[in-house]
Design a protein around this motif. Sequence first.
Motif, mmCIF file in Angstrom:
data_model
loop_
_atom_site.group_PDB
_atom_site.id
_atom_site.type_symbol
_atom_site.label_atom_id
_atom_site.label_comp_id
_atom_site.label_asym_id
_atom_site.label_seq_id
_atom_site.Cartn_x
_atom_site.Cartn_y
_atom_site.Cartn_z
ATOM 1 N N ALA A 236 33.709 33.696 36.378
ATOM 2 C CA ALA A 236 34.103 34.579 35.271
ATOM 3 C C ALA A 236 34.411 35.993 35.733
ATOM 4 O O ALA A 236 34.019 36.964 35.103
ATOM 5 N N GLN A 237 35.174 36.105 36.823
ATOM 6 C CA GLN A 237 35.575 37.439 37.261
ATOM 7 C C GLN A 237 36.654 38.027 36.350
ATOM 8 O O GLN A 237 36.892 39.223 36.354
ATOM 9 N N HIS A 238 37.325 37.161 35.554
ATOM 10 C CA HIS A 238 38.263 37.588 34.510
ATOM 11 C C HIS A 238 37.746 37.035 33.188
ATOM 12 O O HIS A 238 38.231 36.022 32.698
ATOM 13 N N ARG A 239 36.782 37.677 32.584
ATOM 14 C CA ARG A 239 36.017 37.121 31.492
ATOM 15 C C ARG A 239 36.863 36.650 30.312
ATOM 16 O O ARG A 239 36.868 35.468 29.957
ATOM 17 N N ASP B 146 32.865 43.550 45.765
ATOM 18 C CA ASP B 146 31.911 43.255 44.693
ATOM 19 C C ASP B 146 32.022 41.797 44.263
ATOM 20 O O ASP B 146 31.019 41.090 44.100
ATOM 21 N N ILE B 147 33.253 41.352 44.053
ATOM 22 C CA ILE B 147 33.481 39.977 43.612
ATOM 23 C C ILE B 147 32.954 38.991 44.646
ATOM 24 O O ILE B 147 32.290 37.999 44.306
ATOM 25 N N THR C 224 29.716 36.593 43.845
ATOM 26 C CA THR C 224 30.027 35.161 43.802
ATOM 27 C C THR C 224 29.181 34.401 44.819
ATOM 28 O O THR C 224 28.623 33.337 44.511
ATOM 29 N N LEU C 225 29.068 34.923 46.019
ATOM 30 C CA LEU C 225 28.290 34.245 47.059
ATOM 31 C C LEU C 225 26.805 34.190 46.685
ATOM 32 O O LEU C 225 26.153 33.149 46.857
ATOM 33 N N ALA D 164 42.090 32.270 44.963
ATOM 34 C CA ALA D 164 41.307 33.414 44.484
ATOM 35 C C ALA D 164 39.950 33.420 45.177
ATOM 36 O O ALA D 164 39.604 32.488 45.908
ATOM 37 N N ALA D 165 39.168 34.447 44.935
ATOM 38 C CA ALA D 165 37.881 34.586 45.612
ATOM 39 C C ALA D 165 36.974 33.371 45.442
ATOM 40 O O ALA D 165 36.323 32.952 46.413
ATOM 41 N N PRO D 166 36.872 32.748 44.245
ATOM 42 C CA PRO D 166 35.976 31.592 44.126
ATOM 43 C C PRO D 166 36.334 30.436 45.047
ATOM 44 O O PRO D 166 35.462 29.632 45.386
#
Length: 409
Positions: A35-38, A67-68, A72-73, A94-96
């Motif tokens: 949910a980095q883009h809620r 930060d992301i 996430t990690l 993306a980061a995930p």
Amino acid sequence: MVVFGTRPDAVKMAPVVQALRASPAEFTPVVAVTAQHREMLDQVLRLFAITPDHDLGIMTEKQSLADITVRTLEGLSALLPRVAPDLVLVQGDAAPSFVGSLAAFYQRIPVGHVEAGLRTDDKYQPFPEEMYRRMTTVLADMHFAPTRQARRNLMAEGVPAARILVTGNTVIDALLDVARRDRPPADPALAAVLNRPGRRVLLLTSHRRENWGEPQRRIFLAVGDLLDRFPDLDLVFPVHPNPVVAGPAHEILGRHPRAYLCEPVDYAANVACMKAATLILTDSGGIQEEAPALGRPVLVLRETTERPEGIAAGTAHLVGTDRARIVEAGARLLTDPAAYARMSRARNPYGDGRAAGRIVDGLRYFFGVTRNPPAEFVVRDTAAPARAARKVLAAARARGRPSRRRSPP
């Protein structure tokens, strides 16, 4: 466990989650979102009726890439030992995708990568996605490549052919699903713009980091030039909320009488915009795949693309961010019916709406449920995706809400 966090990746993972749920005797999909883009993520979850089993909720104000990555990690590192999945499935770039793969690696859990193998061979184009997907490749055990070119990219980097399955892109699955529903935008003003009789719609999406600053200003100025040159042309521009994008967008285009600038729309409304558009200008990756399935020419506002298949097939044209070049290419498509027809009728090399099923078949093979590898996606009938889209649009017309696209005079 299925891991994603952005709206585009949620759209592409939704068909996979649905396909896994359709085989409950074999799979129990556990959905974890970062949910980095809620708000944009939640729109997609509602549209596809997906309720996450775990929500890390990492989004914060003014979050940085670091930060992301860290949040996430940390979140997945705490979650994975509790869930103990047999495999972690990640999507895209993306980061995930990268961080989810890394967290799984730390727990010695296999990783499957959906939309594997896209490359520009420039680690800063796009930034940071090119490196996210490259690092995911190193960590993944099963690679679901959308196209044969993506498979060639993976094999050039040493990935064994036996670990790659060409599936087509799941975004075509999602697109055709939503297009069949034929839902008009909830915003009445947007719906009115899309349905003005005798008008043509130019859809613009632009937000990529590598275009921030002067390149983006050139894009917006070029769009203004096209509006001034073609009085029957209306602009629809869902503006990314980042001030780096929104500021110059409203400064340059906000006062134009035929420019409709709005907040980001949900995925169903985005599909409605693509269906209504005559021409699409974008620096997005996903729209390069989606628009050709609906027969919409795409001008790609980037200097390079990890989706060269569309360029080669003629469904998209790489114009970069040069103002004059954008205007020239746009004007040609708006005035030359033959040029427009070549792009709108070109084959779509990205999928046939059955990618998710192939991915599930690939997982069956990976876990030894089936003995033989599944059949891969092959563009045998080059008109199939466009024909499927035409059926969707014909059904919409039969229900009384015709597409407002109008070809060049």
